[in-house]
Design an enzyme around this catalytic site. Sequence first.
Site: not given
Length: 235
Positions: A123, A137, A141
């Site tokens: 992560s 992004y 995550k």
Amino acid sequence: MIIITGTSRGIGKAIAENYLSFGEKVIGIGRNHTISHPGYTSIHCDLSDQQAVEQLSFPDFGNEQLVFIHNAGILGTVDYFERLDSLEIARVMQVNLFSGAGILQKILRQVPKNKHFKTVFISSGAGRNPIASWASYCASKAAVDLFCQTIQVEEQQLGRSHFQCFSVAPGVVDTDMQADIRSTEKSSFFEVARFKEYKDSQQLYSPELVAKKLFKLLHEMPFEKVICSLRDVDL
């Protein structure tokens, strides 16, 4: 047996080589492979292609402990969201979450519920704190964190007593992704100077250090939390 996505470079390659140094068998999944070792087996798969992921198959895992690490990840285009291609989030989500989820589902269906099995999704702190120009992004995550928490609960309910799922933030690591970030124009990424400073002041972790910290977390620490940070692991 250790199964790792994205082993051609960076964190994934370092993790694979660290396990190989302990005599473990490693299966690497991805488009490119740069490791030559008798204990390493490569499986070619474009993780951005969900159909290719669905066609993957694995050998019998035997009785040995199994670890699956979804390391492969892409940052996507660094720019303000309103400027991005409409498919950008889907592409990043596919690599960072959906491909790993698809592989994990295949393994869970193949592995008996009494088998020792650990899975890790790499992560990021960016999934826990927003960074402008990283919308795709950050979203992917953040999804990884909650996905791993949910899978842990589900598998406990299904009676998988020797299973652990981790979402592990590695810290800021000296990889090609960081080099790409530093090359971004300030007009697209306002905080680019901060990431240049990380490099100039030697604040970046090496991929090899990340690999050693991850190994300690998984195999030497009585760690029960799903959400983890390697900043909390001392060597």
